[in-house]
Design a protein around this motif. Structure first.
Motif, PDB file in Angstrom:
ATOM      1  N   ALA A   1      18.962  55.846  28.702  1.00  0.00           N
ATOM      2  CA  ALA A   1      18.548  57.250  28.685  1.00  0.00           C
ATOM      3  C   ALA A   1      19.090  57.887  27.413  1.00  0.00           C
ATOM      4  O   ALA A   1      20.302  57.885  27.185  1.00  0.00           O
ATOM      5  N   ILE A   2      18.193  58.379  26.574  1.00  0.00           N
ATOM      6  CA  ILE A   2      18.594  59.029  25.324  1.00  0.00           C
ATOM      7  C   ILE A   2      18.339  60.524  25.456  1.00  0.00           C
ATOM      8  O   ILE A   2      17.219  60.955  25.725  1.00  0.00           O
ATOM      9  N   ILE A   3      19.399  61.293  25.274  1.00  0.00           N
ATOM     10  CA  ILE A   3      19.318  62.742  25.392  1.00  0.00           C
ATOM     11  C   ILE A   3      19.252  63.340  23.996  1.00  0.00           C
ATOM     12  O   ILE A   3      20.165  63.168  23.190  1.00  0.00           O
ATOM     13  N   GLY A   4      18.158  64.035  23.693  1.00  0.00           N
ATOM     14  CA  GLY A   4      17.974  64.620  22.366  1.00  0.00           C
ATOM     15  C   GLY A   4      16.749  64.056  21.697  1.00  0.00           C
ATOM     16  O   GLY A   4      16.738  62.877  21.316  1.00  0.00           O
ATOM     17  N   GLY A   5      15.707  64.876  21.600  1.00  0.00           N
ATOM     18  CA  GLY A   5      14.438  64.403  21.061  1.00  0.00           C
ATOM     19  C   GLY A   5      14.233  64.710  19.596  1.00  0.00           C
ATOM     20  O   GLY A   5      13.094  64.701  19.107  1.00  0.00           O
ATOM     21  N   GLY A   6      15.329  64.952  18.866  1.00  0.00           N
ATOM     22  CA  GLY A   6      15.226  65.183  17.426  1.00  0.00           C
ATOM     23  C   GLY A   6      14.972  63.888  16.676  1.00  0.00           C
ATOM     24  O   GLY A   6      14.697  62.841  17.276  1.00  0.00           O
ATOM     25  N   ALA A   7      15.075  63.960  15.355  1.00  0.00           N
ATOM     26  CA  ALA A   7      14.756  62.800  14.517  1.00  0.00           C
ATOM     27  C   ALA A   7      15.631  61.595  14.845  1.00  0.00           C
ATOM     28  O   ALA A   7      15.138  60.465  14.944  1.00  0.00           O
ATOM     29  N   TRP A   8      16.932  61.804  15.051  1.00  0.00           N
ATOM     30  CA  TRP A   8      17.836  60.685  15.274  1.00  0.00           C
ATOM     31  C   TRP A   8      17.663  60.120  16.676  1.00  0.00           C
ATOM     32  O   TRP A   8      17.596  58.908  16.870  1.00  0.00           O
ATOM     33  N   GLY A   9      17.563  60.980  17.666  1.00  0.00           N
ATOM     34  CA  GLY A   9      17.341  60.493  19.017  1.00  0.00           C
ATOM     35  C   GLY A   9      16.043  59.719  19.139  1.00  0.00           C
ATOM     36  O   GLY A   9      15.982  58.654  19.766  1.00  0.00           O
ATOM     37  N   SER A  10      14.984  60.229  18.532  1.00  0.00           N
ATOM     38  CA  SER A  10      13.683  59.556  18.566  1.00  0.00           C
ATOM     39  C   SER A  10      13.733  58.213  17.850  1.00  0.00           C
ATOM     40  O   SER A  10      13.134  57.221  18.298  1.00  0.00           O
ATOM     41  N   THR A  11      14.461  58.157  16.738  1.00  0.00           N
ATOM     42  CA  THR A  11      14.588  56.903  15.991  1.00  0.00           C
ATOM     43  C   THR A  11      15.339  55.856  16.797  1.00  0.00           C
ATOM     44  O   THR A  11      14.935  54.682  16.855  1.00  0.00           O
ATOM     45  N   LEU A  12      16.436  56.261  17.434  1.00  0.00           N
ATOM     46  CA  LEU A  12      17.201  55.323  18.259  1.00  0.00           C
ATOM     47  C   LEU A  12      16.366  54.826  19.439  1.00  0.00           C
ATOM     48  O   LEU A  12      16.442  53.658  19.822  1.00  0.00           O
ATOM     49  N   ALA A  13      15.559  55.719  20.002  1.00  0.00           N
ATOM     50  CA  ALA A  13      14.672  55.320  21.089  1.00  0.00           C
ATOM     51  C   ALA A  13      13.680  54.261  20.618  1.00  0.00           C
ATOM     52  O   ALA A  13      13.408  53.272  21.319  1.00  0.00           O
ATOM     53  N   THR A  14      13.145  54.441  19.422  1.00  0.00           N
ATOM     54  CA  THR A  14      12.193  53.478  18.861  1.00  0.00           C
ATOM     55  C   THR A  14      12.856  52.133  18.612  1.00  0.00           C
ATOM     56  O   THR A  14      12.296  51.074  18.932  1.00  0.00           O
TER      57      THR A  14
ATOM     58  N   ALA B   1      15.492  50.802  20.080  1.00  0.00           N
ATOM     59  CA  ALA B   1      15.776  50.112  21.335  1.00  0.00           C
ATOM     60  C   ALA B   1      14.494  49.628  22.006  1.00  0.00           C
ATOM     61  O   ALA B   1      14.451  48.521  22.562  1.00  0.00           O
ATOM     62  N   SER B   2      13.442  50.427  21.948  1.00  0.00           N
ATOM     63  CA  SER B   2      12.162  50.045  22.559  1.00  0.00           C
ATOM     64  C   SER B   2      11.589  48.794  21.897  1.00  0.00           C
ATOM     65  O   SER B   2      11.039  47.912  22.565  1.00  0.00           O
ATOM     66  N   ARG B   3      11.706  48.728  20.562  1.00  0.00           N
ATOM     67  CA  ARG B   3      11.214  47.550  19.844  1.00  0.00           C
ATOM     68  C   ARG B   3      11.953  46.285  20.266  1.00  0.00           C
ATOM     69  O   ARG B   3      11.443  45.173  20.121  1.00  0.00           O
ATOM     70  N   ASN B   4      13.170  46.467  20.775  1.00  0.00           N
ATOM     71  CA  ASN B   4      13.958  45.332  21.249  1.00  0.00           C
ATOM     72  C   ASN B   4      13.661  44.994  22.708  1.00  0.00           C
ATOM     73  O   ASN B   4      14.353  44.174  23.312  1.00  0.00           O
ATOM     74  N   GLY B   5      12.661  45.659  23.274  1.00  0.00           N
ATOM     75  CA  GLY B   5      12.277  45.361  24.641  1.00  0.00           C
ATOM     76  C   GLY B   5      13.098  46.062  25.702  1.00  0.00           C
ATOM     77  O   GLY B   5      13.030  45.710  26.887  1.00  0.00           O
ATOM     78  N   GLN B   6      13.885  47.058  25.303  1.00  0.00           N
ATOM     79  CA  GLN B   6      14.700  47.786  26.258  1.00  0.00           C
ATOM     80  C   GLN B   6      13.868  48.834  27.004  1.00  0.00           C
ATOM     81  O   GLN B   6      12.842  49.306  26.508  1.00  0.00           O
ATOM     82  N   ASP B   7      14.345  49.188  28.190  1.00  0.00           N
ATOM     83  CA  ASP B   7      13.680  50.205  29.014  1.00  0.00           C
ATOM     84  C   ASP B   7      14.264  51.565  28.626  1.00  0.00           C
ATOM     85  O   ASP B   7      15.359  51.927  29.066  1.00  0.00           O
TER      86      ASP B   7
END
Length: 308
Positions: A11-24, A26-32
């Motif tokens: 769960a990533i809290i914060g939809g700014g540039a850095w939060g969105s980048t970290l989400a991407t 982790a997602s590319r690594n197959g994480q939920d």
């Protein structure tokens, strides 16, 4: 990514540039991954309920609010990761210190490094550091984000890693002003070298390890932030040197320049502990409107001569 690495719920809290980048990443690594911001339709409590890793990428001003909001929603086994760079204006605490005080039984991991979000979003390579006194937690976070394009190292000095990322924002304002004044490469090199010395001096007094600041989260982040137009803090200094007021700069800035908020807190704590911070002090005076960018640099050049 290691194919044997089990999928984690993040769960990533914060939809700014850095939060969105970290989400991407982790997602590319197959994480939920679930990314939550104030505009999200779902309740934050629902997003956090089963998360193995809770990562906060909110601005410094939002840290305490988030901590208070999720105090009863977070899973007892969750690892908490903070990717915020700043100092609390009331207590002068770092984000990880705030999180640890609120969640004393949870492992706290600091994520920091020379990470310009726009470059990572473009698929350009980068590296970062995850630091914790709990090595297993740091390794777990390392595995979640590590990839061919994003190399993640572990570190056992979370305070040093956190301060490196926080204090370099102050130096980035000075670096931007230096470039905005067209003072040249010699001046910029001197500024960054003395700036790193100042950061290490502060970190040492606050309990961090000096060697941490020579790594990615210290020197690495300093070089990236002080030399890129993508850095918001750099842009603050650069545009101030171009004749704009601080209000004008901030009004047109995309996102938060944490160095603007960090500087007065840093000066307050440094004065109370009698820590010599000449560059940070001139940045403070510049942001307060007490001196022009050129006057700030002249003040630094006119200091008493001394051994390096």
């Amino acid at each position: 990514m290691n194919n044997e690495q089990p999928t984690k719920s993040i769960a990533i809290i914060g939809g700014g540039a850095w939060g969105s980048t970290l989400a991407t990443l982790a997602s590319r690594n197959g994480q939920d991954v679930q990314l939550w911001s104030r505009r999200s339709p779902q309740r934050l409590e629902d997003v956090l309920e089963k998360a193995d890793i809770v990562l906060s990428a909110v601005s410094m001003s939002g840290v305490r609010t988030v901590v208070e909001t999720i105090s009863r929603a977070i899973s007892p086994h969750a690892i908490i990761v903070t990717a915020t760079k700043g100092l609390d204006p009331v207590t002068t605490d770092t984000p990880s210190q705030i999180w640890q005080a609120a969640f004393p039984t949870h492992p706290i991991v600091v994520l920091s490094g020379p990470n310009l979000a726009k470059e990572l979003q473009q698929g350009l390579p980068g590296a970062s550091v995850v630091a914790s006194i709990d090595n297993e937690a740091a390794v777990a976070v390392q595995r979640v984000f590590s990839s061919l394009n994003f190399r993640v190292y572990t570190n056992s000095d979370p305070l040093g890693v956190e301060l490196g990322g926080t204090l370099k924002n102050v130096m980035a304002i000075a670096a931007g002003a230096c470039d905005g004044l067209h003072l040249g490469t010699n001046a910029k090199a001197a500024l960054l070298t003395r700036g790193l010395t100042e950061i290490i001096r502060i970190g040492d007094r606050w309990g961090a390890k000096a060697e941490t600041f020579y790594g990615l989260s210290g020197l690495g982040d300093l070089l990236a932030t002080c030399n890129s137009n993508l850095s918001r803090n750099y842009q603050v200094g650069y545009q101030l040197a171009g004749g704009k007021t601080l209000a004008q700069v901030l009004a047109n800035l995309e996102g938060t320049a944490e160095g603007v908020n960090t500087t007065p807190v840093l000066i307050q704590r440094s004065q109370s502990q009698d820590i010599y911070v000449p560059i940070s002090y001139q940045v403070y005076r510049l942001l307060q409107g007490e001196v022009s960018p050129l006057e700030a640099f002249e003040a630094l050049m006119l200091r008493d001569t001394k051994p390096e």
